[in-house]
Motif scaffolding. Structure first.
Motif, PDB file in Angstrom:
ATOM      1  N   ARG A  80     -29.196  63.646  66.162  1.00  0.00           N
ATOM      2  CA  ARG A  80     -28.063  63.082  66.895  1.00  0.00           C
ATOM      3  C   ARG A  80     -28.260  61.577  67.092  1.00  0.00           C
ATOM      4  N   ALA A  81     -29.482  61.187  67.427  1.00  0.00           N
ATOM      5  CA  ALA A  81     -29.773  59.767  67.643  1.00  0.00           C
ATOM      6  C   ALA A  81     -29.601  58.980  66.349  1.00  0.00           C
ATOM      7  N   ARG A  82     -30.057  59.554  65.211  1.00  0.00           N
ATOM      8  CA  ARG A  82     -29.876  58.871  63.926  1.00  0.00           C
ATOM      9  C   ARG A  82     -28.392  58.717  63.612  1.00  0.00           C
ATOM     10  N   SER A  83     -27.625  59.759  63.875  1.00  0.00           N
ATOM     11  CA  SER A  83     -26.184  59.712  63.625  1.00  0.00           C
ATOM     12  C   SER A  83     -25.535  58.642  64.495  1.00  0.00           C
ATOM     13  N   GLU A  84     -25.891  58.614  65.774  1.00  0.00           N
ATOM     14  CA  GLU A  84     -25.336  57.611  66.685  1.00  0.00           C
ATOM     15  C   GLU A  84     -25.745  56.208  66.246  1.00  0.00           C
ATOM     16  N   LYS A  85     -26.981  56.074  65.743  1.00  0.00           N
ATOM     17  CA  LYS A  85     -27.456  54.765  65.281  1.00  0.00           C
ATOM     18  C   LYS A  85     -26.632  54.317  64.073  1.00  0.00           C
ATOM     19  N   ARG A  86     -26.397  55.252  63.122  1.00  0.00           N
ATOM     20  CA  ARG A  86     -25.583  54.905  61.955  1.00  0.00           C
ATOM     21  C   ARG A  86     -24.176  54.493  62.376  1.00  0.00           C
ATOM     22  N   GLN A  87     -23.612  55.222  63.330  1.00  0.00           N
ATOM     23  CA  GLN A  87     -22.276  54.882  63.819  1.00  0.00           C
ATOM     24  C   GLN A  87     -22.274  53.504  64.480  1.00  0.00           C
ATOM     25  N   ALA A  88     -23.307  53.240  65.254  1.00  0.00           N
ATOM     26  CA  ALA A  88     -23.401  51.932  65.925  1.00  0.00           C
ATOM     27  C   ALA A  88     -23.563  50.822  64.898  1.00  0.00           C
ATOM     28  N   GLU A  89     -24.367  51.072  63.860  1.00  0.00           N
ATOM     29  CA  GLU A  89     -24.545  50.060  62.821  1.00  0.00           C
ATOM     30  C   GLU A  89     -23.227  49.816  62.078  1.00  0.00           C
ATOM     31  N   ALA A  90     -22.499  50.889  61.791  1.00  0.00           N
ATOM     32  CA  ALA A  90     -21.206  50.743  61.118  1.00  0.00           C
ATOM     33  C   ALA A  90     -20.236  49.965  61.998  1.00  0.00           C
ATOM     34  N   ALA A  91     -20.230  50.274  63.284  1.00  0.00           N
ATOM     35  CA  ALA A  91     -19.346  49.564  64.217  1.00  0.00           C
ATOM     36  C   ALA A  91     -19.752  48.089  64.302  1.00  0.00           C
ATOM     37  N   GLU A  92     -21.054  47.829  64.310  1.00  0.00           N
ATOM     38  CA  GLU A  92     -21.530  46.451  64.367  1.00  0.00           C
ATOM     39  C   GLU A  92     -21.116  45.687  63.107  1.00  0.00           C
ATOM     40  N   LYS A  93     -21.249  46.337  61.941  1.00  0.00           N
ATOM     41  CA  LYS A  93     -20.854  45.689  60.688  1.00  0.00           C
ATOM     42  C   LYS A  93     -19.355  45.401  60.683  1.00  0.00           C
ATOM     43  N   ALA A  94     -18.564  46.381  61.144  1.00  0.00           N
ATOM     44  CA  ALA A  94     -17.112  46.175  61.219  1.00  0.00           C
ATOM     45  C   ALA A  94     -16.790  45.014  62.159  1.00  0.00           C
ATOM     46  N   ALA A  95     -17.500  44.939  63.284  1.00  0.00           N
ATOM     47  CA  ALA A  95     -17.259  43.847  64.237  1.00  0.00           C
ATOM     48  C   ALA A  95     -17.641  42.503  63.620  1.00  0.00           C
ATOM     49  N   GLU A  96     -18.745  42.486  62.862  1.00  0.00           N
ATOM     50  CA  GLU A  96     -19.141  41.236  62.208  1.00  0.00           C
ATOM     51  C   GLU A  96     -18.089  40.806  61.183  1.00  0.00           C
ATOM     52  N   LEU A  97     -17.587  41.772  60.399  1.00  0.00           N
ATOM     53  CA  LEU A  97     -16.550  41.454  59.414  1.00  0.00           C
ATOM     54  C   LEU A  97     -15.298  40.933  60.107  1.00  0.00           C
ATOM     55  N   ARG A  98     -14.926  41.573  61.203  1.00  0.00           N
ATOM     56  CA  ARG A  98     -13.743  41.133  61.957  1.00  0.00           C
ATOM     57  C   ARG A  98     -13.957  39.724  62.510  1.00  0.00           C
ATOM     58  N   ALA A  99     -15.181  39.467  62.992  1.00  0.00           N
ATOM     59  CA  ALA A  99     -15.485  38.129  63.518  1.00  0.00           C
ATOM     60  C   ALA A  99     -15.388  37.091  62.404  1.00  0.00           C
ATOM     61  N   GLN A 100     -15.860  37.453  61.196  1.00  0.00           N
ATOM     62  CA  GLN A 100     -15.747  36.534  60.072  1.00  0.00           C
ATOM     63  C   GLN A 100     -14.281  36.287  59.718  1.00  0.00           C
ATOM     64  N   GLU A 101     -13.474  37.354  59.726  1.00  0.00           N
ATOM     65  CA  GLU A 101     -12.050  37.214  59.439  1.00  0.00           C
ATOM     66  C   GLU A 101     -11.377  36.306  60.453  1.00  0.00           C
ATOM     67  N   VAL A 102     -11.687  36.536  61.723  1.00  0.00           N
ATOM     68  CA  VAL A 102     -11.078  35.735  62.792  1.00  0.00           C
ATOM     69  C   VAL A 102     -11.515  34.278  62.657  1.00  0.00           C
ATOM     70  N   THR A 103     -12.794  34.069  62.324  1.00  0.00           N
ATOM     71  CA  THR A 103     -13.297  32.703  62.159  1.00  0.00           C
ATOM     72  C   THR A 103     -12.583  32.013  60.997  1.00  0.00           C
ATOM     73  N   LYS A 104     -12.434  32.741  59.888  1.00  0.00           N
ATOM     74  CA  LYS A 104     -11.744  32.167  58.734  1.00  0.00           C
ATOM     75  C   LYS A 104     -10.289  31.852  59.084  1.00  0.00           C
ATOM     76  N   GLU A 105      -9.652  32.788  59.783  1.00  0.00           N
ATOM     77  CA  GLU A 105      -8.263  32.580  60.200  1.00  0.00           C
ATOM     78  C   GLU A 105      -8.160  31.360  61.112  1.00  0.00           C
ATOM     79  N   LEU A 106      -9.114  31.232  62.020  1.00  0.00           N
ATOM     80  CA  LEU A 106      -9.131  30.089  62.930  1.00  0.00           C
ATOM     81  C   LEU A 106      -9.330  28.780  62.156  1.00  0.00           C
ATOM     82  N   GLU A 107     -10.227  28.798  61.164  1.00  0.00           N
ATOM     83  CA  GLU A 107     -10.449  27.599  60.346  1.00  0.00           C
ATOM     84  C   GLU A 107      -9.164  27.239  59.583  1.00  0.00           C
ATOM     85  N   ASN A 108      -8.524  28.264  59.010  1.00  0.00           N
ATOM     86  CA  ASN A 108      -7.262  28.006  58.291  1.00  0.00           C
ATOM     87  C   ASN A 108      -6.202  27.452  59.224  1.00  0.00           C
TER      88      ASN A 108
END
Length: 154
Positions: A80-108
């Motif tokens: 269960r902990a490994r599954s939760e860790k994978r989910q957290a890592e996926a959520a973190e990656k999605a948040a990083e991608l979103r932050a990059q998108e927002v940063t790019k949008e802000l730069e544009n």
């Protein structure tokens, strides 16, 4: 007198209980004599040792079962902990991608804003230039108009 009656009644009940206990004890003795197996000291010691070992084995088996259940629970919790860790890592990656998108949008957006500011400055300069031209033309008109007024009066 009532106390004597109650006391003798209780005494009679106690005697009846003792008699019944004596009969039960006698029955138990007869049963033990029929069923009892008499063995020598060495055989009794071995039998006692086997009995003690059987009890120890039973206790150890129960302990093993308990430990197996705890191990199963720990394995489940780890999964269960490994599954939760994978989910957290996926959520973190999605948040990083979103932050990059927002940063790019802000730069544009910043670049577009800069272009608009440059256009506004250029238009402001053009307006200022035309305003100066208008003032110059007004001055020329006033000068010419003033000369004509002097020519007519003179």
């Amino acid at each position: 007198m009532e106390d004597k009656g109650k006391g003798s009644e209780r005494f009679g009940g106690a005697i009846a209980n003792l008699t019944e206990m004596a009969l039960n004890l006698e029955s138990l003795q007869k049963l033990l004599l029929k069923k009892a197996v008499f063995v020598d000291e060495e055989t009794f010691t071995k039998a006692s040792l086997c009995s003690e070992q059987a009890r120890t084995i039973k206790v150890l088996e129960q302990r093993v079962e308990t430990l197996e259940r705890e191990l199963d629970a720990a394995i489940t919790a780890a999964a269960r902990a490994r599954s939760e860790k994978r989910q957290a890592e996926a959520a973190e990656k999605a948040a990083e991608l979103r932050a990059q998108e927002v940063t790019k949008e802000l730069e544009n957006t910043s670049k577009v804003f800069e272009l608009h500011m440059e256009e506004l400055r250029a238009k402001q300069q053009e307006i200022s230039k035309r305003d100066k031209d208008i003032k110059l033309l007004e001055a020329i008109i006033q000068t010419l108009g003033g000369n004509e007024g002097h020519k007519r009066t003179g």
